[in-house]
Design an enzyme around this catalytic site. Structure first.
Site, PDB file in Angstrom:
ATOM      1  N   ASP A   1     -10.653  15.341   7.071  1.00  0.00           N
ATOM      2  CA  ASP A   1     -11.454  14.227   6.552  1.00  0.00           C
ATOM      3  C   ASP A   1     -12.885  14.689   6.231  1.00  0.00           C
ATOM      4  OD1 ASP A   1     -10.317  11.793   5.983  1.00  0.00           O
ATOM      5  OD2 ASP A   1     -10.445  11.017   8.033  1.00  0.00           O
TER       6      ASP A   1
ATOM      7  N   LYS B   1      -0.105   7.867   4.029  1.00  0.00           N
ATOM      8  CA  LYS B   1      -0.424   9.283   4.238  1.00  0.00           C
ATOM      9  C   LYS B   1       0.814  10.033   4.729  1.00  0.00           C
ATOM     10  CE  LYS B   1      -5.250   8.212   5.014  1.00  0.00           C
ATOM     11  NZ  LYS B   1      -6.339   7.871   5.924  1.00  0.00           N
TER      12      LYS B   1
ATOM     13  N   GLN C   1      -7.640   8.053  12.145  1.00  0.00           N
ATOM     14  CA  GLN C   1      -7.852   6.921  11.245  1.00  0.00           C
ATOM     15  C   GLN C   1      -8.983   6.039  11.768  1.00  0.00           C
ATOM     16  OE1 GLN C   1      -6.097   6.458   8.294  1.00  0.00           O
ATOM     17  NE2 GLN C   1      -7.497   4.761   7.898  1.00  0.00           N
TER      18      GLN C   1
END
Ligand code: NDP
Length: 297
Positions: free
Chosen positions: A125, A58, A102
């Site tokens: 997200d 990422k 994460q």
């Protein structure tokens, strides 16, 4: 693989590469227009090796499209309070347009509270309860990256999805549920299967669109797939084959030759996930700066 394999392989890698090129142009246009550089903050707690690999990818791709990448690596024993403090700082930082924590988090941390502490307008997200609610009620939402990538590939292959029978196998908050919501919003007739569903093969055989996100190597067999269906295989399963490590999906790919199209693993859904994360960051940037132009697609 049998010689009658006629299904088109949906090239997620190529699709993602082209999308990332358009996003890089978009970043450069936004920089010129606003004088600002969009920024994504990624928070990693602990040393889980797979998570470390995802965060590294990422970081690299965020920089490659010309955005700022801020990676915060915290020790596994980080307290809930310390993590909340960091999220408060990132929420308040105007240079940070997107925030991603994460997952999975170490067991002592409360994932729901952590996700819901992210500013929903920076929640790239799409896991915050407000974004999940907005998606479910047909309002503008930041949408989870993996299902968003799946939907882009489905629409590219099929165009209008209206009226099609869609079966989503798996009901996680990250993939299965938002995937089902997105397909419903496209006017598909949607069924969701999970570990307690009584006859999963029979249900799958009704699907014009079959999305599988379970995490079981090659669970979906060829005779579960209706001829002419479009199959999206989200699964990533690490396996040993003839003594060699490899990755397979949740669908027995070699048995799916009678599908109209199928995503391979690797090279299907995976590459689209990071591309959609970058797209979501630009969407968040636009909303924070009241820009009405759509993000590149
Ligand atoms: P979860 O473990 O959170 O969810 C798995 C789902 O599968 C659950 O809803 C579970 O049902 C269901 N399930 C388990 N066994 C069966 C069964 N025998 N029949 C029907 N349903 C079953 O996984 P995720 O959704 O997070 O991920 C799924 C897969 O997708 C994994 O392989 C993961 O690595 C991959 N993935 C890939 C991404 C990518 O970028 N390509 C991104 C995210 C995930 P129940 O709820 O009843 O337990």
């Amino acid at each position: 693989m049998n010689t009658l394999f006629q299904a088109e392989r949906i090239d997620g890698k190529g699709f993602a590469t082209r999308l990332v090129e358009r996003l890089a142009d978009d970043v450069s246009m936004l920089k010129t227009k606003t004088g600002l550089t969009p920024g994504l903050a990624v928070v990693l707690v602990g040393e889980d090796p797979a998570s470390g690999v995802y965060v590294g990818a990422k970081h690299r791709q965020t920089q490659a499209v010309g955005m700022e990448s801020y990676v915060h690596r915290l020790p596994a024993q980080t307290s809930q309070e310390a993590l909340m403090t960091l999220l408060g700082q990132l929420n308040a930082d105007p240079a940070v347009n997107g925030i991603l924590v994460q997952l999975p988090l170490p067991a002592h941390l409360d994932t729901h509270s952590v996700i819901n502490a992210i500013d929903p307008n920076k929640d790239v997200d799409g896991f915050h309860i407000l974004n999940a609610g907005r998606l479910a009620t047909g309002q503008d939402a930041l949408v989870p990256c993996t299902p968003l990538g799946c939907l882009m590939m489905l629409k590219d292959r099929l165009g209008d999805l209206s009226g099609l029978n869609a079966v989503v196998v798996g009901k996680s908050n990250i993939v299965g549920k938002p995937m089902a919501q997105l397909l419903l919003a496209e006017n598909c007739t949607v069924s969701i299967a999970h570990s307690k569903t009584r006859n999963v093969p029979e249900l799958c055989r009704t699907a014009d669109i079959l999305v599988v996100a379970v995490g079981r190597p090659e669970m979906v067999k060829g005779d579960w797939i209706k001829p002419g269906a479009v199959v999206i295989d989200v699964g990533i399963n690490r396996v040993q084959r003839e003594g060699q490590p490899g990755i397979v999906g949740d669908v027995a790919f070699a048995e799916a030759g009678h599908a109209a199209a199928i995503t391979p693993v690797p090279g299907g859904v995976g590459p689209m996930t990071i591309a959609c994360l970058l797209a979501n960051t630009l969407t968040a940037f636009r909303r924070q700066h009241n820009l009405n132009t759509p993000t590149a697609r």
